[in-house]
Every structure is written in structure tokens, then in C-alpha cells.
Design an enzyme around this catalytic site. Structure first.
Site, PDB file in Angstrom:
ATOM      1  N   HIS A   1       0.658  -1.030  -0.108  1.00 35.78           N
ATOM      2  CA  HIS A   1      -0.051  -0.011   0.060  1.00 35.78           C
ATOM      3  C   HIS A   1       1.054   1.362   0.185  1.00 35.78           C
ATOM      4  O   HIS A   1       0.852   2.251  -0.763  1.00 35.78           O
ATOM      5  CB  HIS A   1      -0.934  -0.097   1.276  1.00 35.78           C
ATOM      6  CG  HIS A   1      -1.749   1.111   1.316  1.00 35.78           C
ATOM      7  ND1 HIS A   1      -3.103   1.426   0.941  1.00 35.78           N
ATOM      8  CD2 HIS A   1      -1.643   2.450   1.802  1.00 35.78           C
ATOM      9  CE1 HIS A   1      -3.587   2.336   0.938  1.00 35.78           C
ATOM     10  NE2 HIS A   1      -2.745   2.993   1.656  1.00 35.78           N
ATOM     11  N   GLU A   2       1.924   1.312   0.872  1.00 36.10           N
ATOM     12  CA  GLU A   2       2.766   2.399   0.908  1.00 36.10           C
ATOM     13  C   GLU A   2       3.430   2.651  -0.242  1.00 36.10           C
ATOM     14  O   GLU A   2       4.151   3.616  -0.575  1.00 36.10           O
ATOM     15  CB  GLU A   2       3.559   2.382   2.243  1.00 36.10           C
ATOM     16  CG  GLU A   2       2.537   2.278   3.444  1.00 36.10           C
ATOM     17  CD  GLU A   2       1.627   3.308   3.501  1.00 36.10           C
ATOM     18  OE1 GLU A   2       1.949   4.582   2.932  1.00 36.10           O
ATOM     19  OE2 GLU A   2       0.641   3.322   4.142  1.00 36.10           O
TER      20      GLU A   2
ATOM     21  N   HIS B   1       2.016   4.608  -2.977  1.00 33.52           N
ATOM     22  CA  HIS B   1       2.127   6.037  -2.704  1.00 33.52           C
ATOM     23  C   HIS B   1       3.517   6.554  -3.089  1.00 33.52           C
ATOM     24  O   HIS B   1       3.814   7.581  -3.542  1.00 33.52           O
ATOM     25  CB  HIS B   1       1.802   6.420  -1.200  1.00 33.52           C
ATOM     26  CG  HIS B   1       0.340   6.098  -0.670  1.00 33.52           C
ATOM     27  ND1 HIS B   1      -0.791   6.596  -1.480  1.00 33.52           N
ATOM     28  CD2 HIS B   1      -0.049   5.274   0.383  1.00 33.52           C
ATOM     29  CE1 HIS B   1      -1.661   6.279  -0.776  1.00 33.52           C
ATOM     30  NE2 HIS B   1      -1.731   5.644   0.257  1.00 33.52           N
TER      31      HIS B   1
END
Length: 370
Positions: A24-25, A28
Site C-alpha cells: 500500500h505504502e 504512494h
């Protein structure tokens, strides 16, 4: 529970959550780099850093002790109005988040949930290409003692074709039909030894220990046909289908809670995830991959909910900014973020309460008190 089971649960939980949060990170992070935003910190976990190092681009990578999430801190993420003069002086021209277009900022935020869906797809493809896609048949593998199925004299090998007047399309259809009719007298049409046979049956009933509505229970274990490794093109197709089906089923589950078809007490929190991680891990790595794929889809969808503090909430603000041509007022954002924090904190406490209730903690405390 033995010590090794606790260790298996802990290790499985940290591994599962670590992989999901990392991807997920990473979404980003990579999107920020693509859009020209410098990333100051990439942290796995919360709290003081146990390990940290700085790469050539100037990003500090951290591993922290509380494995309940993570974060990426883009350079200049704070609004210029909130930044101190010292912070402004340290900004790198052209590399700050707030200076980018609304579309670039939206891409950076959206990339996190998107990477969760990509991870789920990759895990499903890997699973189908190596272990295959198991198929659960509406054939009775075993009958549970004292169940409605035993009372109706169902036998191993019976294939359930119809419940009442409803033709059964598969196992999920059979389970859903039974669940909606607790205590109802009906008939089953089964195929036994090549012949069709009608069996009278009173569907069993189980009451949710946490006060939820009663659910019908048949009391059988369905037969599972082991999967065969699929060729890569078929695995890719099956992975895409499984990812989409998981999205639909998850959204349907959320809708059932909001529409009252299921109680909110069915919500589980981090303790439940930890418990399930340990339970799934004992069935092998393939089962763990499947569980991770399901959780990854859930994490992606949850982050897209339009709740301030979540990625979806920020995307709503960016959509409004794109339409109006100017950002949402500072006051509205502050109130929204405070409301979002209260909502998420309440949800965390509520789900944790559900977890502890399902583990029997409060019943145990009550016995001590009384």
C-alpha cells in the site's frame, strides 16, 4: 493455546499485515516519485524507529515496533499556511507535494489502494499458477453429529440439487438459502448413488452469541476438489476474476451491514485478523496467500471509503477542488479530519470490543466477578 500456536499467530499476523502495508505504502511512494514529489519518510509500523536508514534520494526508511500500519511522508505535504518559516526554508523547489497539480496529488493518494488491488491480483495469479483453483462441490463430504443433516439422514456422497423449490447452483447458493431460513421445515432433493431422492428436513438454527439474528444451519461439510496448477494465461484470467469477485463480495457484505441484513457485531478488528492469520497459516502457504489476497482487497476498498483521514476522503477533497478550481476551505478540512479521526477511532474500539467478545473475554470476566 500452546506457545507455538501463539508464535505462529504472531508471526503470521506480522507477515500478512507487513506485506499488505508495504505494498500500500509502496504505491504512494512510487506514485510520488513519478510525479516529482520527494518522499521524506517511508515507515513500516508506528512508534520510534527500531531500524532506519537513508537512501541516495534522501528518503528515510524506518521499521517501527507497532505493526498496525505504516505511512509515507511526502515532502511539503502540509499546507503552506500551516508550515513554519523554518519548514518553508527547507522545501525543495518543485519537489513539494502541495505545489503539484490536483491531478498529481490525487494520483499519489489513489496509488496506495490501487496497489492493494494489484497485490491481490498477483497473489491470486501466483496461487492459481502453482496450487491451482480448488473447487467446492455441493456434495456432502461429512455430516456433523447432532445436526439437521444428521436428523434428516443425509449421507456422505449425497449431492444437494434443490432446497424446497429452489434449485441449487452451487455451494454458496446452498449456504445462503439455508442461512436465510432458520428452523424452517422443507425438503431436499439429493442425488444418491445415481438416483434422485427427496429428503424431509428441518433446517437447524444458530443464534449469534453477540445478539445477531438467527441463521439457518444444515450441518454438513462439503467436498473440496483439489485444484490443478493452471497455465499462466488461465491463471491470469482466473486471478482477475477472483479479484473482481472479492471486490463485489466485500461491497455486498458492507451493504448488508448498512441495510441491516447483518449486524455490525460481525465486524472484526486487528485481533480477529491476527487470530485468522494464525488459523489459516496452519493449512499451508497457499491458504495464507489466499487470505492475504482477500485482506488486500478489503484494505484497498476501506481506504477508498470517503472518510476524512482515509485516502478516499482526501480524494473527495481533490475532486471538489478540481470542480471548484480552488481547495476546500481550511476550516471545513479541519472539522472533517477531526470527525474522521473520531469515526475511525470509534470503529477501531468497536471492532476490538467485538474481537474480545468473540474470544469470550467478557464472559470470563463475568464469571470471575460473580
Amino acid at each position: 493455546m500452546m506457545i507455538h500456536e501463539y508464535l505462529r499467530t504472531l508471526i503470521s499476523f506480522v507477515f500478512v499485515l507487513g506485506v499488505l502495508v508495504t505494498f500500500h505504502e509502496l504505491g504512494h511512494y512510487l506514485a510520488a516519485r513519478w510525479r516529482g514529489v520527494h518522499v521524506e519518510v517511508f515507515s513500516l509500523g508506528f512508534g520510534p524507529a527500531l531500524f532506519k536508514w537513508r537512501d541516495k534520494s534522501g528518503t528515510e526508511w524506518r521499521i517501527c515496533p507497532i505493526p498496525l500500519g505504516g505511512y509515507v511522508r511526502p515532502h511539503g505535504f502540509d499546507d503552506p499556511e500551516d508550515a513554519t518559516e523554518e519548514q518553508k526554508a527547507a522545501w525543495i523547489p518543485g519537489r513539494t507535494f502541495h505545489d503539484k497539480s490536483v491531478w498529481s496529488r490525487a494520483i499519489v493518494i489513489l496509488a496506495g489502494p490501487v496497489f492493494n488491488f494489484i497485490l491481490a491480483f498477483v497473489l491470486f495469479v501466483l496461487l492459481f499458477a502453482t496450487a491451482g483453483q480448488p473447487h467446492v462441490r455441493n456434495e456432502v463430504a461429512s455430516v456433523l453429529p447432532g445436526s439437521a443433516a444428521q436428523n434428516a439422514a443425509l449421507q456422505k456422497g449425497d449431492v444437494i440439487l434443490r432446497i424446497g423449490t429452489h434449485d441449487i447452483a452451487g455451494v454458496e447458493d446452498a449456504q445462503a438459502t439455508v442461512a436465510q431460513t432458520p428452523g424452517q421445515k422443507t425438503t431436499l432433493l439429493v442425488q444418491r448413488n445415481g438416483q434422485s431422492l427427496e429428503v424431509p428436513l428441518t433446517i437447524g438454527s444458530t443464534q449469534d452469541s453477540r445478539g445477531g439474528p438467527a441463521r439457518g444451519l444444515l450441518g454438513v461439510v462439503f467436498a473440496v476438489e483439489p485444484g490443478k496448477a493452471l497455465p499462466l494465461p488461465q491463471a491470469v484470467s482466473a486471478g482477475a476474476k477472483a479479484t473482481w469477485n472479492t471486490v463485489v463480495q466485500t461491497l455486498n457484505g458492507v451493504w448488508q451491514i448498512f441495510s441491516g441484513q447483518h449486524t455490525a457485531r460481525d465486524l472484526g478488528g486487528p485481533l480477529k485478523i491476527a487470530q485468522l492469520s494464525g488459523q489459516v497459516a496452519q493449512y499451508g502457504f497457499a491458504s495464507l496467500l489466499s487470505f492475504m489476497a482477500l485482506l488486500s482487497v478489503n484494505l484497498g476498498l476501506i481506504n477508498l471509503f470517503p472518510v476524512p483521514l482515509l485516502d478516499g476522503g482526501r480524494l473527495v477533497f481533490y475532486a471538489i477542488e478540481a470542480i471548484r478550481g480552488r481547495p476546500v476551505s481550511k476550516r471545513v478540512q479541519e472539522v472533517s479530519f477531526q470527525t474522521g479521526f473520531a469515526l475511525l477511532a470509534g470503529l477501531f474500539l468497536f471492532s476490538t470490543f467485538n474481537d474480545l467478545s468473540s474470544f469470550g473475554l467478557f464472559r470470563w470476566v463475568a464469571t470471575l466477578a460473580g
